[in-house]
Every structure is written in structure tokens, then in C-alpha cells.
Design an enzyme around this catalytic site. Structure first.
Site, PDB file in Angstrom:
ATOM      1  N   GLU A 133       0.891  21.024  -5.180  1.00 22.00           N
ATOM      2  CA  GLU A 133      -0.112  20.699  -6.200  1.00 22.00           C
ATOM      3  C   GLU A 133      -0.648  21.975  -6.845  1.00 22.00           C
ATOM      4  OE1 GLU A 133      -3.478  18.554  -4.666  1.00 22.00           O
ATOM      5  OE2 GLU A 133      -4.201  18.013  -6.666  1.00 22.00           O
ATOM      6  N   ILE A 134      -1.050  21.856  -8.092  1.00 19.47           N
ATOM      7  CA  ILE A 134      -1.688  22.968  -8.803  1.00 19.47           C
ATOM      8  C   ILE A 134      -2.912  23.407  -7.982  1.00 19.47           C
ATOM      9  CG2 ILE A 134      -3.088  21.429 -10.241  1.00 19.47           C
ATOM     10  CD1 ILE A 134      -2.810  23.380 -12.510  1.00 19.47           C
ATOM     11  N   SER A 135      -3.159  24.712  -7.911  1.00 24.31           N
ATOM     12  CA  SER A 135      -4.275  25.211  -7.097  1.00 24.31           C
ATOM     13  C   SER A 135      -5.469  25.560  -7.976  1.00 24.31           C
ATOM     14  CB  SER A 135      -3.831  26.452  -6.320  1.00 24.31           C
ATOM     15  OG  SER A 135      -4.967  27.092  -5.773  1.00 24.31           O
ATOM     16  N   GLY A 136      -6.587  24.874  -7.704  1.00 24.34           N
ATOM     17  CA  GLY A 136      -7.836  25.180  -8.416  1.00 24.34           C
ATOM     18  C   GLY A 136      -8.504  26.440  -7.861  1.00 24.34           C
ATOM     19  N   ARG A 137      -7.946  26.985  -6.780  1.00 29.95           N
ATOM     20  CA  ARG A 137      -8.429  28.270  -6.262  1.00 29.95           C
ATOM     21  C   ARG A 137      -7.764  29.404  -7.035  1.00 29.95           C
ATOM     22  NH1 ARG A 137      -7.353  28.861  -0.114  1.00 29.95           N
ATOM     23  NH2 ARG A 137      -8.973  30.427  -0.317  1.00 29.95           N
ATOM     24  N   ARG A 150       2.168  -0.043  -4.434  1.00 31.66           N
ATOM     25  CA  ARG A 150       1.403   0.402  -5.607  1.00 31.66           C
ATOM     26  C   ARG A 150       1.738  -0.345  -6.892  1.00 31.66           C
ATOM     27  NH1 ARG A 150      -2.933   2.476  -3.091  1.00 31.66           N
ATOM     28  NH2 ARG A 150      -2.286   3.913  -1.461  1.00 31.66           N
ATOM     29  N   ILE A 203      -1.875  10.354  -2.106  1.00 32.09           N
ATOM     30  CA  ILE A 203      -1.633  11.295  -1.005  1.00 32.09           C
ATOM     31  C   ILE A 203      -1.541  10.587   0.340  1.00 32.09           C
ATOM     32  CG2 ILE A 203      -4.040  11.858  -0.424  1.00 32.09           C
ATOM     33  CD1 ILE A 203      -1.635  14.592  -1.154  1.00 32.09           C
ATOM     34  N   HIS A 229       8.893   1.827  -0.584  1.00 31.47           N
ATOM     35  CA  HIS A 229       7.676   1.433   0.143  1.00 31.47           C
ATOM     36  C   HIS A 229       6.440   1.724  -0.723  1.00 31.47           C
ATOM     37  CE1 HIS A 229       5.094   0.649   3.570  1.00 31.47           C
ATOM     38  NE2 HIS A 229       4.517   1.824   3.405  1.00 31.47           N
TER      39      HIS A 229
HETATM   40  C1  LIG Z   1      -4.137  -1.958  -2.211  1.00 35.06           C
HETATM   41  C2  LIG Z   1      -4.417  -0.891  -1.191  1.00 35.06           C
HETATM   42  C3  LIG Z   1      -5.715  -0.686  -0.734  1.00 35.06           C
HETATM   43  C4  LIG Z   1      -5.986   0.319   0.201  1.00 35.06           C
HETATM   44  N1  LIG Z   1      -7.262   0.521   0.612  1.00 35.06           N
HETATM   45  C5  LIG Z   1      -7.556   1.509   1.493  1.00 35.06           C
HETATM   46  C6  LIG Z   1      -8.887   1.754   1.930  1.00 35.06           C
HETATM   47  O1  LIG Z   1      -9.811   1.090   1.522  1.00 35.06           O
HETATM   48  N2  LIG Z   1      -9.115   2.786   2.781  1.00 35.06           N
HETATM   49  C7  LIG Z   1      -8.094   3.551   3.273  1.00 35.06           C
HETATM   50  O2  LIG Z   1      -8.346   4.466   4.057  1.00 35.06           O
HETATM   51  N3  LIG Z   1      -6.811   3.325   2.880  1.00 35.06           N
HETATM   52  C8  LIG Z   1      -6.511   2.351   2.008  1.00 35.06           C
HETATM   53  N4  LIG Z   1      -5.218   2.147   1.603  1.00 35.06           N
HETATM   54  C9  LIG Z   1      -4.175   3.047   2.112  1.00 35.06           C
HETATM   55  C10 LIG Z   1      -3.295   2.351   3.170  1.00 35.06           C
HETATM   56  O3  LIG Z   1      -4.035   2.047   4.333  1.00 35.06           O
HETATM   57  C11 LIG Z   1      -2.111   3.281   3.536  1.00 35.06           C
HETATM   58  O4  LIG Z   1      -2.613   4.488   4.077  1.00 35.06           O
HETATM   59  C12 LIG Z   1      -1.254   3.632   2.335  1.00 35.06           C
HETATM   60  O5  LIG Z   1      -0.923   2.473   1.611  1.00 35.06           O
HETATM   61  C13 LIG Z   1       0.023   4.307   2.794  1.00 35.06           C
HETATM   62  O6  LIG Z   1       0.792   3.364   3.474  1.00 35.06           O
HETATM   63  P1  LIG Z   1       1.767   3.761   4.643  1.00 35.06           P
HETATM   64  O7  LIG Z   1       1.025   4.437   5.735  1.00 35.06           O
HETATM   65  O8  LIG Z   1       2.550   2.532   5.006  1.00 35.06           O
HETATM   66  O9  LIG Z   1       2.758   4.724   3.830  1.00 35.06           O
HETATM   67  P2  LIG Z   1       3.422   6.120   4.141  1.00 35.06           P
HETATM   68  O10 LIG Z   1       2.477   7.150   4.589  1.00 35.06           O
HETATM   69  O11 LIG Z   1       4.218   6.388   2.899  1.00 35.06           O
HETATM   70  O12 LIG Z   1       4.391   5.846   5.294  1.00 35.06           O
HETATM   71  C14 LIG Z   1       5.543   5.015   5.128  1.00 35.06           C
HETATM   72  C15 LIG Z   1       5.858   4.420   6.470  1.00 35.06           C
HETATM   73  O13 LIG Z   1       6.249   5.478   7.348  1.00 35.06           O
HETATM   74  C16 LIG Z   1       5.757   5.223   8.649  1.00 35.06           C
HETATM   75  N5  LIG Z   1       4.860   6.339   9.012  1.00 35.06           N
HETATM   76  C17 LIG Z   1       4.516   7.393   8.252  1.00 35.06           C
HETATM   77  N6  LIG Z   1       3.741   8.247   8.928  1.00 35.06           N
HETATM   78  C18 LIG Z   1       3.588   7.710  10.162  1.00 35.06           C
HETATM   79  C19 LIG Z   1       2.889   8.106  11.334  1.00 35.06           C
HETATM   80  N7  LIG Z   1       2.213   9.254  11.402  1.00 35.06           N
HETATM   81  N8  LIG Z   1       2.947   7.309  12.401  1.00 35.06           N
HETATM   82  C20 LIG Z   1       3.634   6.164  12.379  1.00 35.06           C
HETATM   83  N9  LIG Z   1       4.323   5.722  11.314  1.00 35.06           N
HETATM   84  C21 LIG Z   1       4.305   6.484  10.215  1.00 35.06           C
HETATM   85  C22 LIG Z   1       5.047   3.889   8.613  1.00 35.06           C
HETATM   86  O14 LIG Z   1       5.951   2.889   8.936  1.00 35.06           O
HETATM   87  C23 LIG Z   1       4.684   3.735   7.151  1.00 35.06           C
HETATM   88  O15 LIG Z   1       4.536   2.395   6.748  1.00 35.06           O
HETATM   89  C24 LIG Z   1      -4.929   1.146   0.689  1.00 35.06           C
HETATM   90  C25 LIG Z   1      -3.625   0.917   0.227  1.00 35.06           C
HETATM   91  C26 LIG Z   1      -3.361  -0.071  -0.689  1.00 35.06           C
HETATM   92  C27 LIG Z   1      -1.935  -0.266  -1.188  1.00 35.06           C
END
Ligand SMILES: Cc1cc2nc3c(=O)[nH]c(=O)nc-3n(C[C@H](O)[C@H](O)[C@H](O)COP(=O)(O)OP(=O)(O)OC[C@H]3O[C@@H](n4cnc5c(N)ncnc54)[C@H](O)[C@@H]3O)c2cc1C
Length: 274
Positions: free
Chosen positions: A100-104, A200, A91, A195
């Protein structure tokens, strides 16, 4: 130009690809494919699809140079069944649309994730988010499985008892474990899916979410094989170099000293060998 249909993708529509013990990924629908990417890229100067070789070259060029908007013209809708602890990681990817399926609303099934014995591992000592490769003794593995399945069974029985006594579903569910399976429809464009897959499918991601990502990448290969190949080459298999690292590589190519300290050299080696 007619709707872009890809026979290899049509052949897998609605098919459930099993993931983990009770999960799946199903391609509900797709919009576009490799030919949509090239149409979108060429619209600015009016030329449509050229030869297959030229289309492939254009897709490769676009991805290499981060001209990513044509990849947003390809859209995937997946139906996914996954445990809640994976859904919480999933998420975090904000550029998708989901239901998503709702558990409510619905009574949840007693579907819980139980790992394969081969996936039961100790905590890694050098990676706080990872597993150790040290073998877990068989008796301990069995103990893990017993604890997980006993807890799941007990919490589901209690959930059912609360539901049966008329307690609101939205309250009855609150003690269900993170291993409970949920389901959602997840729609995302190819740029953002790449991305997601880059993050992942990476070895740092949890094994269980990687399993989903691999299956989804196989589906992407059916819908847009040229784009998938370019992604593997430029994004998945590629790496980012800092200015210092770039200079070091240039020096090495010219037969000069790289000028990196031991730690920086080690990091560079890891980057290019992963
Ligand atoms: C191996 C791994 C470990 C992780 N561990 C943790 C952890 O311990 N704790 C934790 O909290 N998270 C963790 N994460 C989550 C991570 O910090 C990111 O939130 C997650 O990977 C989503 O990445 P993203 O924000 O680039 O992707 P997306 O949300 O898919 O966004 C894609 C791209 O769109 C842009 N974007 C989207 N929304 C915005 C916005 N509002 N403002 C600016 N740009 C935006 C950015 O360029 C972003 O890279 C982990 C992720 C991975 C892969």
C-alpha cells in the site's frame, strides 16, 4: 508448454476501470487462465489440454466438487485505488499479498470519496449493516454532501498546514477521514479471489465494495471465462442447504410433505430465490 496468454486479458492489461468517483481497478498482470487450470488438474496423469468442450467440462467438474487447488495456479495482480473505509473491509481477506502507498513516506493527495446523490440513503430499520430504500429528501441529500465535502476540505487544509510546517507526515495524517483514497497492489490466486467475490458481490456487502467486486469479476471473465462461468453457477448463484433443508427438498421432489416449520420454510425459500 509455453506461458499461458489470453488475448482478451492482454487487451485490458494496464487499463484503468473506474470505480466510485475517484477510484479504479487496473489489472497489472496475470498468470495462467482456463488452460492452466486444466493443465494443473491433468498433470497427475500426463495428459494436456483436450478439446475446448472437455476443458470447460473439467473446470465445471472441479469447481462443483470443490477440487479447488488447480484454481490456485491462476494469479492476478491488481492496482486498486479505493477509499480507506473500503480498504478496512478489504484487508480482512488474508490470503492476498499487498503493498500500500505509505502516508509516512509520501504526501497524500486530496482525493476523498463523495457518494453519488442516488447512493445517499437512510439507515435500514431491519438490517443493522444496511441502507433503507426510503427516499431521502433532496435538501437532506445536499446537506450530507456539504457536510462531507466541507469536512474533507478542512481536514486536508489542516494536514497540508502541518506538513508545510515540518511536522512528520506520519503524524500530520492522523486526522484525515476514512473517505481518503488509498492505493495498493493486491495479488491473489483465483481460488481465493472467488471467495472474496462471493462475499463482496453479495447483497449484504456494502455497496461501495460491491462496485469494486463487480469490476474485478468482469476482469476475471476475460482471464478465465470458463472458470468464471462455473463460479457463477456453482458458487455465486448456488447455495448451501442444511441436512434438514436437503431432506425437505427431497420430500418436495417426491411430492411428499416438506416437514419444515414456517420460519425454516421461509429461510429455505429465501436461499433458493436469491
Ligand atoms: C457482509 C459482511 C459483513 C461483515 N461484517 C463484519 C463485522 O461487522 N465485523 C468484522 O470484524 N468483520 C466483518 N466481516 C468480515 C468477515 O468476518 C471476514 O473477516 C471477511 O469476510 C474475510 O473472510 P474470510 O476470513 O473467509 O476470508 P480470507 O481471509 O480471504 O480467508 C479465506 C479463507 O481462508 C481460510 N483462512 C484464512 N486465514 C485463516 C486462518 N488464519 N485460520 C484459518 N483459516 C484461515 C478460511 O477458510 C477463509 O475462509 C464482514 C464480512 C462481510 C462479507
Amino acid at each position: 508448454m509455453a506461458r499461458c496468454s489470453v488475448p482478451e486479458a492482454d487487451a485490458i492489461l494496464d487499463k484503468e476501470f473506474k470505480v466510485l468517483d475517484k477510484g479504479f481497478v487496473r489489472l497489472v498482470d496475470y498468470l495462467g487462465g482456463d488452460s492452466r487450470i486444466v493443465q494443473a488438474a491433468r498433470v497427475s496423469y500426463g495428459a494436456g489440454t483436450k478439446t475446448v468442450r472437455e476443458d470447460k467440462g473439467l473446470i465445471n467438474y472441479l469447481l462443483r466438487n470443490e477440487h479447488t487447488s488447480p484454481f490456485e495456479q491462476v494469479v492476478f495482480t491488481f492496482h486498486i485505488k479505493l477509499p480507506i473505509f473500503i480498504a478496512r473491509q478489504w484487508i480482512r481477506h488474508r490470503t492476498a499479498r499487498l503493498n500500500e502507498i505509505s502516508g509516512r513516506y509520501s504526501i497524500l493527495n486530496d482525493d476523498f470519496y463523495v457518494p453519488e446523490t442516488s447512493d445517499i440513503a437512510f439507515q435500514s430499520s431491519n438490517n443493522k449493516q444496511g441502507r433503507s430504500t426510503e427516499e431521502v429528501p433532496t435538501e437532506l441529500k445536499q446537506k450530507v454532501l456539504d457536510i462531507l465535502t466541507d469536512g474533507q476540505k478542512k481536514s486536508y487544509q489542516e494536514y497540508k498546514a502541518l506538513v508545510d510546517s515540518g511536522i512528520a507526515r506520519e503524524l500530520a495524517r492522523v486526522n484525515l477521514p476514512l473517505s481518503t483514497y488509498t492505493e495498493w497492489y493486491w495479488q491473489i490466486d483465483l481460488k481465493n479471489l472467488f471467495h472474496f467475490l462471493k462475499l463482496r458481490m453479495d447483497s449484504h456487502a456494502q455497496k461501495e465494495i460491491r462496485d469494486y467486486a463487480y469490476v474485478m469479476f468482469d476482469i476475471v471473465k476475460k482471464v478465465c471465462p470458463f472458470a468464471a462461468e462455473a463460479f457463477e453457477n456453482h458458487i455465486l448463484g448456488g447455495c448451501k442447504l442444511s441436512e434438514e433443508e436437503k431432506k425437505a427438498v427431497a420430500n418436495i421432489l417426491e411430492g411428499k410433505e416438506h416437514n419444515l416449520n414456517e420460519r425454516a420454510l421461509q429461510i429455505l425459500k429465501e436461499k433458493v430465490s436469491n
